[in-house]
Structures are given as structure tokens and as C-alpha cells.
Design a protein around this motif. Structure first.
Motif, PDB file in Angstrom:
ATOM      1  N   LEU A 123       0.839  -1.208   0.000  1.00 50.76           N
ATOM      2  CA  LEU A 123       0.000   0.000   0.000  1.00 50.76           C
ATOM      3  C   LEU A 123       0.875   1.259   0.000  1.00 50.76           C
ATOM      4  O   LEU A 123       0.493   2.284  -0.579  1.00 50.76           O
ATOM      5  CB  LEU A 123      -0.917  -0.029   1.224  1.00 50.76           C
ATOM      6  N   PHE A 124       2.036   1.159   0.615  1.00 51.21           N
ATOM      7  CA  PHE A 124       2.931   2.317   0.672  1.00 51.21           C
ATOM      8  C   PHE A 124       4.049   2.122  -0.346  1.00 51.21           C
ATOM      9  O   PHE A 124       4.896   1.260  -0.181  1.00 51.21           O
ATOM     10  CB  PHE A 124       3.496   2.474   2.087  1.00 51.21           C
ATOM     11  N   LYS A 125       4.021   2.891  -1.397  1.00 52.69           N
ATOM     12  CA  LYS A 125       4.981   2.700  -2.482  1.00 52.69           C
ATOM     13  C   LYS A 125       6.347   3.257  -2.093  1.00 52.69           C
ATOM     14  O   LYS A 125       6.450   4.389  -1.593  1.00 52.69           O
ATOM     15  CB  LYS A 125       4.483   3.391  -3.757  1.00 52.69           C
ATOM     16  N   ASP A 126       7.376   2.480  -2.391  1.00 53.62           N
ATOM     17  CA  ASP A 126       8.728   2.971  -2.136  1.00 53.62           C
ATOM     18  C   ASP A 126       9.233   3.755  -3.351  1.00 53.62           C
ATOM     19  O   ASP A 126       8.543   3.880  -4.372  1.00 53.62           O
ATOM     20  CB  ASP A 126       9.663   1.808  -1.748  1.00 53.62           C
ATOM     21  N   LEU A 178      -3.758   2.064  -6.518  1.00 50.76           N
ATOM     22  CA  LEU A 178      -3.124   1.745  -7.804  1.00 50.76           C
ATOM     23  C   LEU A 178      -1.691   1.299  -7.533  1.00 50.76           C
ATOM     24  O   LEU A 178      -1.018   1.866  -6.662  1.00 50.76           O
ATOM     25  CB  LEU A 178      -3.130   2.995  -8.694  1.00 50.76           C
ATOM     26  N   GLY A 179      -1.238   0.296  -8.254  1.00 53.49           N
ATOM     27  CA  GLY A 179       0.135  -0.170  -8.056  1.00 53.49           C
ATOM     28  C   GLY A 179       0.431  -1.314  -9.014  1.00 53.49           C
ATOM     29  O   GLY A 179       0.195  -1.189 -10.210  1.00 53.49           O
ATOM     30  N   LEU A 180       0.924  -2.409  -8.465  1.00 56.41           N
ATOM     31  CA  LEU A 180       1.188  -3.570  -9.322  1.00 56.41           C
ATOM     32  C   LEU A 180      -0.104  -4.078  -9.940  1.00 56.41           C
ATOM     33  O   LEU A 180      -0.106  -4.589 -11.053  1.00 56.41           O
ATOM     34  CB  LEU A 180       1.845  -4.684  -8.508  1.00 56.41           C
ATOM     35  N   ASP A 181      -1.176  -3.977  -9.197  1.00 57.19           N
ATOM     36  CA  ASP A 181      -2.477  -4.325  -9.759  1.00 57.19           C
ATOM     37  C   ASP A 181      -3.244  -3.041  -9.995  1.00 57.19           C
ATOM     38  O   ASP A 181      -3.123  -2.086  -9.222  1.00 57.19           O
ATOM     39  CB  ASP A 181      -3.233  -5.245  -8.801  1.00 57.19           C
ATOM     40  N   VAL A 182      -4.033  -3.035 -11.043  1.00 53.49           N
ATOM     41  CA  VAL A 182      -4.725  -1.784 -11.349  1.00 53.49           C
ATOM     42  C   VAL A 182      -5.724  -1.450 -10.247  1.00 53.49           C
ATOM     43  O   VAL A 182      -5.832  -0.287  -9.843  1.00 53.49           O
ATOM     44  CB  VAL A 182      -5.354  -1.822 -12.760  1.00 53.49           C
ATOM     45  N   GLY A 219       2.839   8.272   0.265  1.00 51.38           N
ATOM     46  CA  GLY A 219       3.314   7.034  -0.353  1.00 51.38           C
ATOM     47  C   GLY A 219       2.182   6.181  -0.890  1.00 51.38           C
ATOM     48  O   GLY A 219       2.408   5.266  -1.665  1.00 51.38           O
ATOM     49  N   MET A 220       0.978   6.459  -0.442  1.00 50.46           N
ATOM     50  CA  MET A 220      -0.169   5.766  -1.040  1.00 50.46           C
ATOM     51  C   MET A 220      -0.411   6.342  -2.443  1.00 50.46           C
ATOM     52  O   MET A 220      -0.184   7.526  -2.680  1.00 50.46           O
ATOM     53  CB  MET A 220      -1.418   5.980  -0.195  1.00 50.46           C
ATOM     54  N   VAL A 221      -0.885   5.490  -3.344  1.00 53.03           N
ATOM     55  CA  VAL A 221      -1.245   5.952  -4.691  1.00 53.03           C
ATOM     56  C   VAL A 221      -2.677   5.516  -4.973  1.00 53.03           C
ATOM     57  O   VAL A 221      -3.022   4.343  -4.790  1.00 53.03           O
ATOM     58  CB  VAL A 221      -0.308   5.388  -5.768  1.00 53.03           C
ATOM     59  N   ALA A 235      -3.064   9.746  -8.385  1.00 58.87           N
ATOM     60  CA  ALA A 235      -2.545  10.664  -7.374  1.00 58.87           C
ATOM     61  C   ALA A 235      -1.630   9.943  -6.402  1.00 58.87           C
ATOM     62  O   ALA A 235      -1.992   8.902  -5.848  1.00 58.87           O
ATOM     63  CB  ALA A 235      -3.708  11.300  -6.603  1.00 58.87           C
ATOM     64  N   VAL A 236      -0.445  10.530  -6.188  1.00 58.41           N
ATOM     65  CA  VAL A 236       0.450  10.057  -5.133  1.00 58.41           C
ATOM     66  C   VAL A 236       0.241  10.953  -3.930  1.00 58.41           C
ATOM     67  O   VAL A 236       0.353  12.184  -4.043  1.00 58.41           O
ATOM     68  CB  VAL A 236       1.921  10.142  -5.595  1.00 58.41           C
ATOM     69  N   VAL A 237      -0.078  10.358  -2.779  1.00 58.54           N
ATOM     70  CA  VAL A 237      -0.234  11.169  -1.582  1.00 58.54           C
ATOM     71  C   VAL A 237       1.152  11.622  -1.134  1.00 58.54           C
ATOM     72  O   VAL A 237       2.083  10.807  -1.029  1.00 58.54           O
ATOM     73  CB  VAL A 237      -0.935  10.385  -0.451  1.00 58.54           C
ATOM     74  N   THR A 238       1.294  12.916  -0.950  1.00 61.59           N
ATOM     75  CA  THR A 238       2.588  13.507  -0.569  1.00 61.59           C
ATOM     76  C   THR A 238       2.502  14.050   0.853  1.00 61.59           C
ATOM     77  O   THR A 238       1.497  13.870   1.544  1.00 61.59           O
ATOM     78  CB  THR A 238       2.956  14.646  -1.539  1.00 61.59           C
ATOM     79  N   GLU A 239       3.544  14.746   1.247  1.00 63.70           N
ATOM     80  CA  GLU A 239       3.607  15.225   2.642  1.00 63.70           C
ATOM     81  C   GLU A 239       2.429  16.134   2.970  1.00 63.70           C
ATOM     82  O   GLU A 239       1.848  16.064   4.052  1.00 63.70           O
ATOM     83  CB  GLU A 239       4.938  15.974   2.837  1.00 63.70           C
ATOM     84  N   HIS A 240       2.072  16.979   2.011  1.00 59.32           N
ATOM     85  CA  HIS A 240       1.054  17.981   2.335  1.00 59.32           C
ATOM     86  C   HIS A 240      -0.157  17.924   1.428  1.00 59.32           C
ATOM     87  O   HIS A 240      -1.029  18.782   1.514  1.00 59.32           O
ATOM     88  CB  HIS A 240       1.676  19.378   2.276  1.00 59.32           C
TER      89      HIS A 240
END
Ligand SMILES: [Mn+2]
Ligand SMILES: [Mn+2]
Ligand SMILES: [Mn+2]
Ligand SMILES: [Mn+2]
Lengths: 464, 464, 464, 464
Positions: free
Chosen positions: D171-174, D363-367, D405-407, D437-442
Motif C-alpha cells: 500500500l505504501f509505495k517505495d 493503484l500499483g502492481l495491480d490496477v 506514499g499511497m497511490v 494521485a500520489v499522496v505527498t507530505e502535504h
């Protein structure tokens, strides 16, 4: 039939529930009916775990139990037409009062209700590797739980083996169990006495006797005392047949001068008894027979002496082995010049040629009852050794410490197949003496001694 | 045990081979061992088809048979260690001589050898829907055949139900079978006599008697004559329990004044016998008991009279139904003012309330033996009717024409549950009289009449 | 989408029905949807057999067809909510008119209706070993048929492989199929032309080119002409990659001076095309490349010449092998002093080192299309031989005789891996030339020649 | 192909190992190859979990990982013959260096080695309900472990769902994942731009245009940039087809005056992108089209504004719903006199008629990527409600709190099917606007905006 002692089962369920942990739920089916030939089935035997928790003997039943002790039974619905054909059913309406469960439903609703009952649990406990197809059905129900994730349903993400919990409980017999096991032992002892006497009587009468004649006596005696039948396939082995460990009573002639080995016990309300006696067909031991018999008896006495709280499960076995090994040397079955000292015979397992099984097993609802043979608290203390015969690497863990309430058999034996290096006097002699022992506060109680073991007592009995 | 009469089995295999057609091959496994509880198994019963073709009683065996009569057996290999534990095995080396098969291999080679044995056959014949998992294993073997298509392997593109062929063969008993069935019938008749006499004797002695006491007598009598055991779950039903058709002997008290219904027969070398008798516990029929009994006996006599070559399988049933229906009217069980004439009772199946089963079934290796109940040559002559009770549409096809060598039971009954509109004198009376009939050249032979059916004869017997 | 040409499918069903025999019924499911990752599926592809008989492309559909030509379709029911999400469904109401089937039901009724539809049939025909789980479902339905035996239901006692019937039908393409296959071939040929030209153009432009750039051209060209996509995983192999027979287009650089092998064809309305071309990346063959290419081309010409009615399926292969083997000797790939004469090279399969596949396969709905490679009437004429390389025993049966309407590929190749005993000039050269041939009255028609094979023509094309 | 970044995968394995607990071991197979038609397979896609931990893309591979971080890979063995046919294999010898695993074996040894590797573990962790047949194979291996109990083998008595652990990690993308996802997003955005421009250009040129022409552009653009293909079935929906949510690109004509909805994204090295754009086929929005489009765009803007750390996953959805609901009232799609106020529209879900899906997904390895939508720490805070449309009872648990880090996707839409109570100007309009959307710091970063969303920007683009 109504279930007596429902408090006993409720108490067991409560003890299990307390071990399920947060969000835990347990699922236990009873046993399936087993086909025999075409539309004809074997006599029905319930699942031992299920029965231990419910006392309920009908097929097609499941128990659910949650961490709070809430129990749900699924059972056959009342159905007049089916009951005209197949007999009385308790039915879900009567089940809560009759069995003390919290709720009950028709087994026809199992698939429909299970997903909701498993929903929002964190762990699911069921007997692993016991009911073929169970894992598949559980997967199906959990699939339906997962399909409801969109409606907020959580699916258990841990599965635990129910056997690990129940085996420990079943290992320690409660008062209700001991009472049943004593009664079963009594019936079985009586059957052995009767078979011995009948054997001598027939041969004295000059009649041709076969193994099945003696098995008929056992069956009759078991059933007429209300036992449901044999707890396992009765062994009635005449002469050389006694050297086949799991021989089943067949049609071999029983001849004067030979020994007869009978290993048989009834099952009473689910509980097994397990007795072996070996006796001379005509009621009188010959010299070599008596020598061999005395040896096995001494081995059993050593095992009995080693059966008390604090000893390990393997101690009676080791005691028996030591006696038997010395006897093999003394009787010339083993040649000391070839196999070495007593310690060599034990270490190199030379005795295995004439004594190839363990001295006992747990006894209870199953004849080879459940219960770990390893001491739970010491499970990580592993020592490896190489078996001298097979070469197999074996991981030894400390054997179970005996505690009051455990029930085990003590059954040393001696089996001599013909061979050039063995005195012919012992050829084809197979002897086993088996009694059922309840571990008590300070030792053990043999509950099967209503049939004697002393050779003189056996001879006396067979003279009557 | 060595197999006697191997010529009998060889002849059966030859007859089957002749029906397999070009490129045909048949595959028949024996039955699996059945779990009872934990590592404890039910007494082993071979598969009836497999045994019919081989006479071989060990588990873990398969027979292959091709159109030319070449037979291949797979069986348990010789293995001294395993035989010390579990007993003698014939083994593949000895099998050809002992069983008359063309070739034999270890069962451990089954998966390795089967693909090659099925290769280049055009049709594969095996028992459909009989051995769970068999279809899957066959698919696996055929998969390997298909994978060798590149090397010129052909894969069967037709699968036929072996049962369809073997059922017809088994329906007509050969001399060897009739001999065994007569002996089984004799043993079972003796057991019924003994249970009747023991019942009266015990009650005369003022002793408390339960159903299982009588079952113990049956078990003892079956086994001491060398039968392997009951062919099916023995029914010993005291009083009202007789109204449950498949009641199993349990612990109900047997009370003077009540009837006892016993439906039990032994299995001898695989062949079933099947006898039912109903008798007064204390040896003397009351008036209503006698009236009801006489009615069922008359119904059976009508069935016997209708059992001869050329008649249909359903003729004995219809004869029994007509007698029973008239009797129900006569005894007041049915009220003619409500249900109409005898023909109405039959047509509308009003009798079904008190007689809800068929009057017989084929008997042989299986207690409900195989064999089409429809006449093969007339299978396409369908007539539809609506069942007056269920409303179900039923396709009727012409019933089987009886021929010499068929064996069937004749077992009419009468079962009266309490109800307001039924005379209380008949409440809880359940009666069935069942004998085993061999169809002969001109009629039938009842092979189970060593136990009497006439009420006077039963009373006489029970006085002894 | 509406199904055009429903008469074509009806005619096929009628031809199949005529082969089902008395009491026969056929059952054909379409293909399942295939998971890709998580809830994401691969593009749906119907089952070729099912489509051949219906033209219907939705998933979750089954066809039943009886001996009289009565056809029953099960398909997805109309469902507005599901159609908002997943798209239009034909639905069972519209199916008879749209598809020409006799009746149609919702797929949700499949399990409920199948038993009745299979009842009273004598044989059941379905595709063996094609749909995992199908056998199990059929067993379930037949189980229900058997359970109705008491109501007069007969259960099929024969099962036949539907593939055996349909494969023969599909082997001979009808006019409708040939029309589609010609269009597919045309599109694929255009894509090959475009990839060749694009390759040369990019390299002339000095741009870095990778295999996937060329695959992108193919995909674009297939799809923009309405093909659904590639009929199989496109091979775009640069340089040494061409020596991997089933290489998939990846990211290897395409370098001037190397050959590029493209094996790709589109699928149009279910029908495959299959073209391979090998060309110099920069548009100009080097000497050794040209020599090797000319050899493969000559081998293909020999194959084409051998493709005509009356010839065997293996004749084009043997023709190619002879040309290739001679060429291997001529080019020094094989050393005649070691491997012997041309006949030795063929007999001992020395050529296999550089040409290890067959020269063709049937083509149709499946890229490796169905159809026996053995002549049906001569299937029993077996000759055994030992493969000189593997030592495997092979059963040879006479190869299929070519007839008008068959479609096959002709695709000889040459693959040279580096080795000490091979001239370095040929190292890593992999060449294959593949065209699709329709067998005609007097020879064959190559339907894929809109992309040239002559080296001069390829060079000319790549100059544009 | 060699695996780059092996440190990334090693770090993930280490993080997982740390969560396995005492005696824990994890087992992860990759995905099977999927049949398409006959011997033809779909393009292979590895299992996302397996790839996440290894970076390894070959089929027929399994990973074992124990609590100490010891990793064992099973993979396809080197095999020159197979590699000539099917391509390069890494092989177990090279795997430890190439992938950083501790040990590697041939997949052919899986069944032989697994029991020993699972022996003496206390818990086994594997992906539940993900790989059909996996549970059965595990049961088989554990059966072998249990069979070795006599030699001191312990068998895991707990099974845990590996997904529960890995889903949280994934869930948290590196950084490595975000880099790939940005590149995938860039390629997909370019493809959308190209399709828009091509559409306008083609129609301006007066050419007949179909949906598949536009899909061809997407495929070409994805592949030529090195993406392996579409991450999911591309939606290219002209006109009314846009109202089918999962419509697949087909053959419908694209007509001037209609909108075109394209929902498509490429998969790059396993990572999905997911973009939807809706545009006027001829490059110019009509009035009602523009009104509807502006509404959806405003809804997306509201969703974007609600996407920042600390917000819940459902907040963007609720923001979009509020904007859309108000717009439906404003545009006359909903009649306020009938449905009430904005709050009523939301509470009673009247908007559902025109907006029936959620506003986004991970969204990530699986749609539709893994990851709990419920906040783990608040899972027990359940509130029940009744859905106003379905009447279904729904358990609400607190929605996931967004963290850097979530997308996720943000994809509001509006779908208007013709109906009497809906203004005809909006009939058949289907609009969706989706960005990643990538969730960022703010807040969040939209990584797909290389393709514009503003109607003016789209019109400008399509004029070029
Ligand atoms: Mn014992
Ligand atoms: Mn009967
Ligand atoms: Mn090809
Ligand atoms: Mn999306």
C-alpha cells in the motif's frame, strides 16, 4: 436417544472456548457415513472430537463454538417421512434443551448460514487434515465472506488446528470418561475369560475349533452387555498367526498344543478398551511356551512399575525392553557372543527382531487415542540420533511426562519367526499381554485385570 | 487365503471380454479401505464387481481386461515388514497361478503402467459413478496417453459404463453363487430361530431383555458358522420401533405382549442373505397381532405365487398390494366409505399409509443387488403417469421379466402408526415377512424357510 | 454484436447432429474468462468449438445439441445493472432469432435444467480433456439423473469425445472460413511489410531501435484493420534471438547487419493467420545471410510444390528436409566426411541440429488447428521405428492425405548456434519463412504472399 | 533478462521476514500460465506478490522465506532443448547471485523438498484464496510432514494469510515503485494525447473512424515506449457506449458531435497506470457536453483537494459526490421538487442513478491494487446502516486514513441514459475524468496530467 450428562459436554465446550482467543471461532463436523457396498453402509461411528464436545451421535451434524462459549449446532431436521425410513432424529428445535447448546439449525442451512457466522472473526479453528473435503468447504464459505468485503465484512486471516487444543484436553480423562472406560474394560475382560474357557471346553470335547468360533464368543459377550461392538478389528490368532501383529480373526484351526493370542476390546458409548491375552489352546502351557510367557509377563510387570506420575511415556517401554532383551539372551533367542551385552542389544536394537512394536499408546475415544507423545514445554529440546537399524535420522524430543488422568496401554510382546539361528522350540510362538492403565496419584490402576495374566491363573480358569 | 474355484472367475472374465468390442478394454478397481475413527478402519469389504471377476479379497487391487480376454491384475507386493504387521499378501508373482489372470504387477506400478495399457485402445469401459476419484485418475492416465500422440499413441475416444455389462451378468446367478447363497440363507435362518427361542426363554425366565441381547444371538450364530458378519445393519425392533423401516438394533426393552421384528442376514464369502421375521416377544400372538400377521403372510403367499418365469418383477408386488389393501379395508385400517373400493385403494395408493415400500429387490453380492428392473428389450416403451400422492410425473417402462437364476426377496409388510382414525388395537404394530426366492424353471424356491412363517409354527418353536 | 451468417452455423450444427447416433446428445461449453492479475482479466477468447457451432462470442455460454438437430443455448441473462457495468448481453429471449438455436435459457438455470436434458439419452458427447472441471460437472448432472432412476429415468452409459467429430469437420474449411482467413492473411501481410519498412527507415535515420518498436507496428496495423489482436504471441527476434523458436518480442536492440525474424499474425473474428519473415535489419542481406536465406526459401518452394491433393501431410516436410539437408552439406554446416551422404543426413536426422521443427501445422480457429495428422482410414497400419536421436520407439501410422479445403502452414527454417565445428559466418543466424496454404483442387494457394519472400523483393521493399 | 535493483527486493523480503513471528515461514508461488485457445497461451503475467518480493518474471517459480530472512527460490532448471524452444531461463545455479536469494532449486524438486522445508515450523503463511489449488498442494506437503511425526517432525498448527501482511507493505509505495509509476503515467498520458489528436485529425479528413482505430493508437504508443501492454482492457467508448462502465474498445463508429471516453493505461515492468479522458470526437464540446464535462471536472477538483494526509480514503469520494449531486440538481438531471435538497440527494443516494461507482481505488502492481480500505487501528469501530437503495445492511468501519506514499485514482464520472424524466440534451452522455494521485507530505501529486483535463486545453490540443 437422549444425551445424558449434558453438563459434562458443556463444561468441555467452555474450556475449549476459553482457549480460542480474541475473535476466535471453532468449527467441528462429525464423521461422515461410510459406504460398505453399493447402498449399504458400515455401522455409523460419530467423530470423536465432535462427540467429546456434544455427546451427540447422529450423523450430518456440525458444531460451532465462539470465544464467548456461544455454541451453534447444525443437525438433521425433523422429517416424518425420513424418520419412518431411517429412525428418530433429535432435530434443531429440541437440540438446545437436549444438548445444552446455545442455538441449533437444520443441516440444510449450513451453507447458507456459515458465511455470516464466520464473518468478522479474526481466526478460525478447525481440525486440520482430519475430514477430507473440509478445507475445500471452508474455502467456499470464506470466499463468500470475502465477497461481502464491500459491505464491511472482515474475513479471518488465521486458521488454527483445533486438534492441537482438543488433543490436550482429551489426553486427561475426566470422571465421566473414567467411569465409562472402567465399564468397557470390565465387559472386555469378561469376553476374554469366556473365550479362554470356551476354547478349552471345545477342545476337551474333541470338537474342531476355528478362530472364528472364538471371535463369535467375543462378539456375543460385547453386545449382550450393551457395548456397541468391537473397538477395533478383533485379533484371534492361532499358532503362527500370532506373529502377524494386526492379524484379523479368520478361519484357521485352533489346535491343542498351540498358543492362541486374542487382542480384542469393546467400544462402549464411544470409549475403547484394549486387552490382549495369550493362552494355551488346550489350557496348559508347554515348557517353552511357559518360559516365553513368563518373560513377557515380567516385561509387563516392569512396565507397570514404571507407570506413575513424573515418569516419561517412554519409561514403561524402556523397562519392558530391558527385561525382554535380557530374556532373549537367557532363552537363547539372541546369541550373546554375536550381539554383545544387554546394553549392546538395547542400543543396537537387536531385540527388535522379536519385539518390533512400542509398549503402549494412549487410550480413550480412539483406540490409538490422541495426545502428544512429546512434553509440550520441552518441545524445542531436540537431539538427533541415527537409528541403528534403518539408518534414518531421528529427531528426539523429551517424551511426555505422565500425569494422573492419562490412560495408556501396557502391552509388551514376543514374536518368534522360524529361523536357523533360533531354537526350534520357540518357533512360531507369538505372545502379547496387554492391559489398560489409568495413571493415578501415586502409580497406576490396571482396569482390565478381571481377566488374569498369571499362567497358573489362566490354567485354572481354563480348567473350569 | 487361496482362491477356490478360479475357473468360475475365469469364465466370468471371458464372458465380459466377449462384450467389450473392438479395441475395448475394461478397468475395475476393488473398494478402498474405509476409515472408522482416527487410524482405525472398518472391517474391509472388497468391491462386488471386482470380486465377481477375480474372487480376490485383498484391498489395493485393480483388474484390467481386454477384448481378447487378456487380464492384468495389480495387487499389493510382497513385503515382509508389512506382512509382519498387517498379514499375508498374495503378491503379483503368485497371482497368475492363484487367480488365473494373465499377468500381475505391483499396485505401486499402477500409475506408471496404466497409460501404456490404455494406449491405442478405442474404448475404455469402467464402472461409472461408483468409485469417487476414479474418473479423475482415468483422466490423468489418458492425459499421459494424449501427450504421447506425437509418438503415434491413440487415445480412447469412447468411455462405456462397465456396470451396464456386469449388472446383467450378475443378475443371473450361476451354480457357484446359488450354492453360496443357499448356505448363507441356512445360517441366517438358524440365527432367526435361535433369537426367537432365546427371546421367549429369557422372558419366561423373567429377565429384562433388550434389543441388543437378541442382536448378540444373531452375531454369534452368524460368526460361529463362518459367515464374516451381517450383510447389512441388523434390525431388531421391539414394539413401536418396528414401524421404523431401517431401525437398527439398539437398547429398547423387549416387553411381553409386544411384537419383535428382526430383519437380519449374514454375508458369507461376499453373498448376502436377507430374512425378516416378526414374532410375539412372549411366544404367543394376541388377536389383533395375529390378524395383522395373517394378512401380511397372505400377502407374501400371493407374492410367492406370482414369482415365476415370464411374470414381471412388479407382479409379486402388485399381488401383495392387492391382498394388503383388501385386508386394510377388512381390518378397518382404511374406511371404505372414505377411500372407496379395493381398486380405488390401489389406484389412489391409499394403502401407502401402511405399506410404503416395495415388495422385494434383487439379492446377491450386494443386499440390494444390481440388475435392471426394466426389461432391456422394451426400454423404449415408455408410458407416463402422475403419482397420485406426490404429483410427480413418472415414466413407466415395462418391468423386468423374471427368468430362472434370478434371486429376489419377497417382503411385504404392514406398519401402523397411532392415529385417530385407526383402531387402537393395531397401533404401533409393525410386521414384515421376508424370504429369499430363487426363480426356477417353473416357479421359485424359497431358500430361507428353515425359519418358519406360519404363526402356529413360530409359536411352537418359541415354546421349546 | 449480432451474429452474421447464422445459416453457416446452423449448417454445421446439422452436420454434427447427424453424427451423434441414436439417443445421442452433445454438450459444448465456451471458454472461461481467464484471470490475469487480481480482479483483472485477460481479453476474453471464446472456445473455438463452441464458436464454430454458434458464432456466439459471449462468455458463460453452453450449447446442447441432440441427434435430431434440436439445439439449446444457455447464455447470460439480460440484467440492466450488470450491463451498465460490463456491457451488452444478447440474452436468452433474443438468442433463438439471433443465433438460430431452437431454444435458449439463462446460464443461471444450467445446473437445474441439465439433468432433465441428459435424462433418457443413451450416449453423451462432449469435448474430452479440454475444459478443466467439465468432467466433474457432468458427473454431478448424471448423478442427478441416476437419482431419478426410480422415476424411470435412464442415464447415458456411453461417453464420446466430441473433439473426434468436430476436429474432422473443422479440418475442412468452408467458404465462410476461407473468406475470413484470406482477410486475416491480408492484414498480417500488411503488418509485416510495414515492420520491414519501418525497421529500415529507423536505422537509416540512425535511431536506436528495439524489438518492441517493431512489435508496436504490428499491433497497430492488426488493430486498425479491425483484427482483435495477435493470434499468438508475436515473435520479433533480433540477431541471435531468432535461434530461440518461440522467442517473444522483447527489448533487445535491433542492429544493422543482423537479421530480424518476425513470426506474427492477427486473429480476425476468431481465425488465425500465421506468417514468418526474416529480413536484414538495414535492408540488405550479407553474403552468408543471403546464402542461408536462399536455402530456406528453396526448402519452402519444395514444400509448396509438395502441397496438393493426394500428397501426405508429411510430404512438404520431407521435401523441405531434403533441400535443407543438402544445403547444410553444401554450406559446410554439416561435414559430409563425418555425417555421410544426403540420405544418411536424413535417415540419421543430422539436420535436426539446425532444423528441429516440423514444416507446418493445420491453421484455422486455432493457430495450431485441430485435425488428425493421421489418415483416418489407415489408422491401423502401424509401423514401429526407433528414433535415431532419442532412441524412443515411435509408432508410425500413415500420414494424412491432403484434400481441398485443408489449410496448413509451410514454414521451413534454419537455426545456427555458435559451435566450433560450424563456420563462424553462420553463427547466430536464425531464418524461417512461413506462409499459409489453402489446399485447392490441383495444388495449393498461398494466401499470405502480399508480403514478399524473394530476397530481392524484400530489399526493394525496405528501400522505400 | 537480469533483474535490476535486487537490493530493493531484498529489503522487502527482510521487512516481511521480520513480521513472520517465531517458527514462521512464508510460501509464495508466482502465477500460472493461462490458456487462451488450444495450445496457445495468453501473454504471461507474473504474480504481483511474488514479483514484489523477487523482481523475477519467469513462470513456474516459488519463494520460501523464513523468519530469519532465509529465502529459497524454486525456478525452472536450465535445459538447452527447452530453451531453444521457449527462451532463456535464469536457472537455480545463477539465481542466488542474480536475485539475492539465499538458495535456489529446480522447480522439479518442489514436491520433494517442500515437506522438509515446512517441517518443525509452527506457522505457515501463504496467500489465502489467491491461487486455486494452492491449499490442496499445501495440504499434501503437510500430510507428508505429519507422516514423519514418528521421527520427531512437528507440523505447523497455524496458517496465516500472507496477503494481510503484504497488502500493507504494498500500500505504501517505495521510491523504486514511484519512479516506475511516474514513467508509466507519462507513457499513458502521451497515448491519450495521441488518440485525441488522431481522432480529430481523422474526422477532419472525413475518414470513417471506429473505436478500434483509436485503440490501435494506444497500443502502438504503449509498446513503442517499452511498456509491455495495457494494464487492463482499454475502454474506447464512442457516444452512448460511454455509459457502459467497463465497455471494451470495439467496432462502433466514432461520429462527429459525440463524445469519446477513453479509459486506458499501460503496464510498465508490472506497474499499472490508469487514465480516463473524455473528449469531443471532432475536437469541440457542444453546450450540454461542456456543462456536463465541467461538472465532472469540478467534482474531480474537489476530490483532488480532499486528497492529503490525514483525510480518509472516502473523503475524495464524498467531495465528488457533493459536487456532482449539486450539479445534477442544477442541470435538471434530478428534479429538486421530487428528490429534495442536496443533503437528501446525498443521503438517499439519488445521485447513484447517474454516478454509480466509487471515485477511486488504490493503484500499483495491480490496477485495482491491494490495501485495506479500512483503517487497521479502528477496525472494531463498527456502525451499521441500511443502504437506502438496496435495503442491504452495511457495516461501516472507519475508512483508511491517507498517508504519504499511497497511490490512488481520482475518477468521478457522470452517465446519463435516456429516460423520460431526463433532459434529452444529456441523453447518452458518459463522462469520466481519471488521474493517478500520489499522496505527498502535504497533499497529493497528480502524475498523469501530461494529458490535459481543462476543456479549453483539450480543444486546443485537438486543433493541432
Ligand atoms: Mn493396544
Ligand atoms: Mn430385504
Ligand atoms: Mn506457424
Ligand atoms: Mn480506474
Amino acid at each position: 436417544a437422549p444425551v445424558a450428562h449434558i453438563g459434562v459436554y458443556a463444561a468441555r465446550r467452555a474450556r475449549l472456548a476459553a482457549q480460542l482467543g480474541p475473535g476466535g471461532i471453532a468449527l467441528i463436523p462429525t464423521a461422515p457415513e461410510r459406504k460398505r457396498n453399493r447402498d449399504n453402509e458400515h455401522p455409523y461411528r460419530f467423530d470423536s472430537y465432535f462427540y467429546y464436545l456434544t455427546g451427540f451421535t447422529e450423523p450430518n451434524a456440525w458444531l460451532l463454538l465462539d470465544e464467548h462459549g456461544h455454541s451453534t449446532l447444525f443437525c438433521q431436521p425433523k422429517d416424518l417421512q425420513r424418520e419412518i425410513w431411517d429412525g428418530y432424529r433429535l432435530g434443531p428445535e429440541a437440540a438446545p434443551a437436549a444438548l445444552g447448546v446455545s442455538a441449533a439449525h437444520s443441516i440444510d442451512e449450513l451453507d447458507a448460514r456459515l458465511p455470516a457466522l464466520l464473518e468478522n472473526r479474526s481466526s478460525l479453528c478447525y481440525p486440520f487434515a482430519t475430514h477430507p473435503g473440509l478445507e475445500g468447504r471452508i474455502d467456499g464459505w470464506l470466499h463468500k465472506v470475502r465477497a461481502r468485503a464491500r459491505y464491511g465484512a472482515l474475513c479471518p486471516d488465521t486458521q488454527r488446528d483445533l486438534c492441537a487444543l482438543l488433543d490436550e484436553m482429551r489426553l486427561f480423562k475426566d470422571a465421566h470418561e473414567l467411569e465409562l472406560m472402567r465399564r468397557a474394560a470390565q465387559i472386555s475382560a469378561g469376553a476374554h475369560v469366556r473365550a479362554m474357557q470356551q476354547c478349552a471346553r471345545w477342545l476337551r470335547g474333541g470338537r474342531a475349533l476355528r478362530e472364528y468360533h472364538l471371535e463369535a464368543e467375543l462378539l456375543h459377550e460385547f453386545r449382550r452387555h450393551g457395548a456397541q461392538g468391537p473397538a477395533y478389528g478383533s485379533i484371534v490368532a492361532a499358532g503362527a498367526n500370532a506373529c502377524v501383529l494386526h492379524y484379523r480373526a479368520d478361519a484357521a484351526p485352533v489346535r491343542p498344543g498351540e498358543l492362541v493370542l486374542i487382542d480384542a476390546g469393546c467400544e462402549l458409548d464411544g470409549y475403547a478398551s484394549d486387552i490382549t491375552r495369550t493362552f494355551p489352546a488346550n489350557g496348559r502351557f508347554s515348557g517353552p511356551q511357559r518360559d516365553a510367557y513368563q518373560l513377557v509377563l515380567a516385561a509387563q510387570e516392569a512396565a507397570v512399575a514404571a507407570t506413575r506420575p513424573g515418569q516419561r511415556f517412554t519409561d514403561p517401554h524402556q523397562a519392558s525392553v530391558r527385561v525382554l532383551a535380557q530374556g532373549m539372551l537367557d532363552l537363547g533367542l539372541l546369541d550373546g557372543t554375536k550381539v554383545g551385552t544387554l546394553d549392546d542389544v538395547i542400543e543396537q536394537r537387536h531385540y527388535f527382531r522379536f519385539y518390533m512394536h512400542r509398549t503402549g499408546h494412549w487410550l480413550g475415544l480412539d483406540v490409538h487415542d490422541v495426545g502428544r507423545y512429546v512434553e509440550p514445554g520441552e518441545i524445542g529440546q531436540v537431539s538427533e540420533r541415527t537409528d541403528p537399524l534403518s539408518g534414518e535420522t531421528i529427531k528426539d524430543r523429551p517424551s511426555r511426562i505422565l500425569r494422573p488422568g492419562m490412560v495408556l496401554t501396557l502391552e509388551p510382546g514376543l514374536y518368534v519367526r522360524p529361523a536357523d539361528d533360533v531354537p526350534p522350540a520357540f518357533w512360531n510362538i507369538g505372545i502379547r499381554i496387554e492391559d489398560d492403565a489409568v495413571v493415578t496419584e501415586h502409580g497406576c490402576e490396571l482396569i482390565t485385570r478381571a481377566v488374569p495374566v498369571a499362567p497358573e491363573a489362566i490354567e485354572a480358569l481354563m480348567r473350569d
